[in-house]
Design an enzyme around this catalytic site. Structure first.
Site, PDB file in Angstrom:
ATOM      1  N   ARG A  48      13.463  49.496   0.104  1.00 43.61           N
ATOM      2  CA  ARG A  48      14.739  48.840  -0.170  1.00 43.61           C
ATOM      3  C   ARG A  48      15.819  49.886  -0.275  1.00 43.61           C
ATOM      4  O   ARG A  48      15.598  50.970  -0.818  1.00 43.61           O
ATOM      5  CB  ARG A  48      14.670  48.058  -1.482  1.00 43.61           C
ATOM      6  CG  ARG A  48      14.091  46.675  -1.284  1.00 43.61           C
ATOM      7  CD  ARG A  48      14.233  45.823  -2.503  1.00 43.61           C
ATOM      8  NE  ARG A  48      14.144  46.610  -3.705  1.00 43.61           N
ATOM      9  CZ  ARG A  48      15.013  46.541  -4.709  1.00 43.61           C
ATOM     10  NH1 ARG A  48      16.022  45.703  -4.653  1.00 43.61           N
ATOM     11  NH2 ARG A  48      14.851  47.281  -5.788  1.00 43.61           N
ATOM     12  N   SER A 112       7.401  55.561  -5.566  1.00 44.94           N
ATOM     13  CA  SER A 112       6.469  54.976  -6.534  1.00 44.94           C
ATOM     14  C   SER A 112       5.028  55.444  -6.358  1.00 44.94           C
ATOM     15  O   SER A 112       4.116  54.631  -6.116  1.00 44.94           O
ATOM     16  CB  SER A 112       6.551  53.461  -6.453  1.00 44.94           C
ATOM     17  OG  SER A 112       7.889  53.081  -6.584  1.00 44.94           O
ATOM     18  N   ASP A 166       9.104  54.256  -9.994  1.00 44.80           N
ATOM     19  CA  ASP A 166       9.641  52.894 -10.210  1.00 44.80           C
ATOM     20  C   ASP A 166       9.597  52.472 -11.687  1.00 44.80           C
ATOM     21  O   ASP A 166      10.476  51.743 -12.158  1.00 44.80           O
ATOM     22  CB  ASP A 166       8.942  51.848  -9.322  1.00 44.80           C
ATOM     23  CG  ASP A 166       7.433  51.912  -9.364  1.00 44.80           C
ATOM     24  OD1 ASP A 166       6.880  52.810 -10.026  1.00 44.80           O
ATOM     25  OD2 ASP A 166       6.787  51.053  -8.726  1.00 44.80           O
TER      26      ASP A 166
HETATM   27  C1  BGC Z   1       1.562  54.627  -8.459  1.00 47.79           C
HETATM   28  C2  BGC Z   1       2.647  54.696  -9.508  1.00 47.79           C
HETATM   29  C3  BGC Z   1       3.551  53.483  -9.404  1.00 47.79           C
HETATM   30  C4  BGC Z   1       2.718  52.207  -9.447  1.00 47.79           C
HETATM   31  C5  BGC Z   1       3.567  50.947  -9.335  1.00 47.79           C
HETATM   32  C6  BGC Z   1       0.848  53.283  -8.516  1.00 47.79           C
HETATM   33  O1  BGC Z   1      -0.066  53.182  -7.464  1.00 47.79           O
HETATM   34  O2  BGC Z   1       0.629  55.667  -8.640  1.00 47.79           O
HETATM   35  O3  BGC Z   1       3.405  55.885  -9.364  1.00 47.79           O
HETATM   36  O4  BGC Z   1       4.464  53.514 -10.465  1.00 47.79           O
HETATM   37  O5  BGC Z   1       1.794  52.214  -8.401  1.00 47.79           O
HETATM   38  O6  BGC Z   1       4.290  50.907  -8.155  1.00 47.79           O
END
Ligand code: BGC
Length: 415
Positions: A48, A112, A166
């Site tokens: 996004r 993320s 995130d």
């Molecule tokens: C990642 C995190 C992320 C979470 C939610 C996980 O697989 O390791 O960094 O915050 O997913 O998106």
């Protein structure tokens, strides 16, 4: 919860444990931050891009937004192609909303995945999760990779001002408007959380920030592994792109919930308990059942036509719904237990009110998920559960990244 506290302690002290407890070099916003930023949010299957204006007084406005689907071939291709695709999306966004002219030059990048921060605007990818395997990215600074890709596409006037997870974006978005918000949680494709920690408890960062200051810590709780697992969990893990990792995520997030349920349905078919007389190849393809489809069925709808399931008999519907309910209830209860553990870590006797900013489709959309989490908190904490409030923070991670960038530019100005 005790095991969770042990792993939090170990991670904060710099030991090798299941929880990475990553310091982010940033505290919570005050709500007064202002400015305009471009925010880019790479979460799971979507990318996004947003144009965000922070007006101060806890108010953030998204003035333009676009969403791009990441083709599966790029998730597993080369890192170079992935970042080049992201840079193309940024250019497309600029063309669409500003006729190609410079919109903003500061980019807030929500990435993320587990990243070891080098600073507020840089960090190395520790490992991929959620099915991503793009080559040549692990161990590299992802902000630098994005800066290079933007440069090679002629958009070098944009630079990454802040790199954030995130969960951190979600907490920033929640606390920008509400100072009781001290934890950010994602329950979507993947799962994770961050919270506001006292700097003097982060043993692995001795003497950096003033001891009474606070710093947001990205827990990477998806990797928590001190939970009993069953045969379906082990089989799913063995067949995944990251075996032995992200144990909690594989039990309590959207990407895997459908896959656990699918494996149970296949076993029940093998034992002749459901779908008698149906095509034996039903649901044999991995990840062919999603949490979205489970949600449709538990609400009385049907499986999609492509799944090959014709109209469900009443008996089959009851069995299938029971399976889905068991799988989603376990996920919700694990998530609630993890939240309770973190809140008690911050506030042992639950003397204060805690608002938890939560984003992610599982939490926001899966029928009964939030209610089950609330029941679970009440089971664990009794009356004290009323001190914990969930604040659904839809799309908080993108807006939150802009807030993190504003906090970072304020901190730089003060240096
Ligand atoms: C990642 C995190 C992320 C979470 C939610 C996980 O697989 O390791 O960094 O915050 O997913 O998106």
């Amino acid at each position: 919860m005790d095991y969770f506290h042990e792993e939090m302690q170990r991670g904060l002290a710099g030991g090798q444990g299941a929880l990475k407890m990553i310091p982010t070099f940033i505290g919570r916003p005050t709500g007064a931050e202002k400015g305009g930023f471009l925010a880019l949010d790479l979460g799971g299957t979507n990318l996004r891009i947003l144009d965000v204006t922070l007006a101060g007084k806890g108010k953030a406005h998204v003035t333009a937004t676009d969403r791009f689907v990441i083709p599966p071939s790029l998730m597993g291709g080369s890192g170079e192609d992935l970042f080049s695709f992201i840079a193309d999306c940024v250019k497309h966004f600029l063309r669409r909303f500003k006729n190609g002219g410079p919109l903003r030059d500061s980019l807030a990048f929500t990435f993320s995945f587990p990243v070891e921060h080098l600073s507020i605007s840089s960090g190395k990818l520790i490992s991929w999760t959620k099915g991503f395997t793009a080559g040549g990215v692990v161990g590299r600074d992802v902000a630098a990779l994005l800066n290079e890709a933007l440069k090679s596409k002629g958009a070098g006037f944009i630079t990454v001002e802040a790199l954030t997870n995130d969960t951190v974006g979600t907490l920033a978005a929640g606390s920008y408007a509400d100072s009781t918000c001290d934890m950010g949680v994602i329950l979507g494709t993947g799962t994770n959380a961050c919270y506001a920690e006292r700097a003097n408890r982060i043993g692995k960062l001795p003497g950096l920030p003033p001891p009474d200051a606070e710093m947001i810590v990205n827990m990477e709780w998806g990797n928590f592994d001190r939970i009993p697992r069953n045969g379906y969990d082990h089989a799913l893990d063995r067949a995944s792109s990251n075996p032995g990792r992200q144990c909690l995520e594989k039990m309590a997030s959207g990407l895997y919930m459908g896959e656990i349920a699918r494996r149970i349905l296949v076993e029940m078919m093998r034992q002749g308990l459901i779908f008698r007389g149906a095509d034996p190849s039903l649901f044999t393809a991995e990840y062919s059942l999603s949490a979205e489809q489970m949600a449709v069925v538990v609400q009385g709808g049907d499986f999609p036509r492509e799944s090959g399931v014709r109209e469900l008999s009443e008996v089959d519907r009851r069995s299938v719904c029971s399976v889905f309910c068991i799988v989603s209830r376990r996920a919700a209860r694990l998530a609630a237990t993890a939240i309770a553990a973190v809140v008690l870590w911050m506030d042992k006797n639950l003397d204060h009110f805690h608002t938890i900013a939560v984003d992610g489709s599982l939490f926001l959309k899966y029928p009964g998920f939030q209610a089950e989490m609330l029941f679970s908190l009440a089971d664990l904490l009794g009356d004290r559960a009323k001190w914990i409030k969930f604040a659904p923070t839809q799309d908080g991670s993108g807006t939150g990244a802009a807030i993190v960038a504003a906090v970072a530019s304020f901190a730089r100005a003060m240096d």
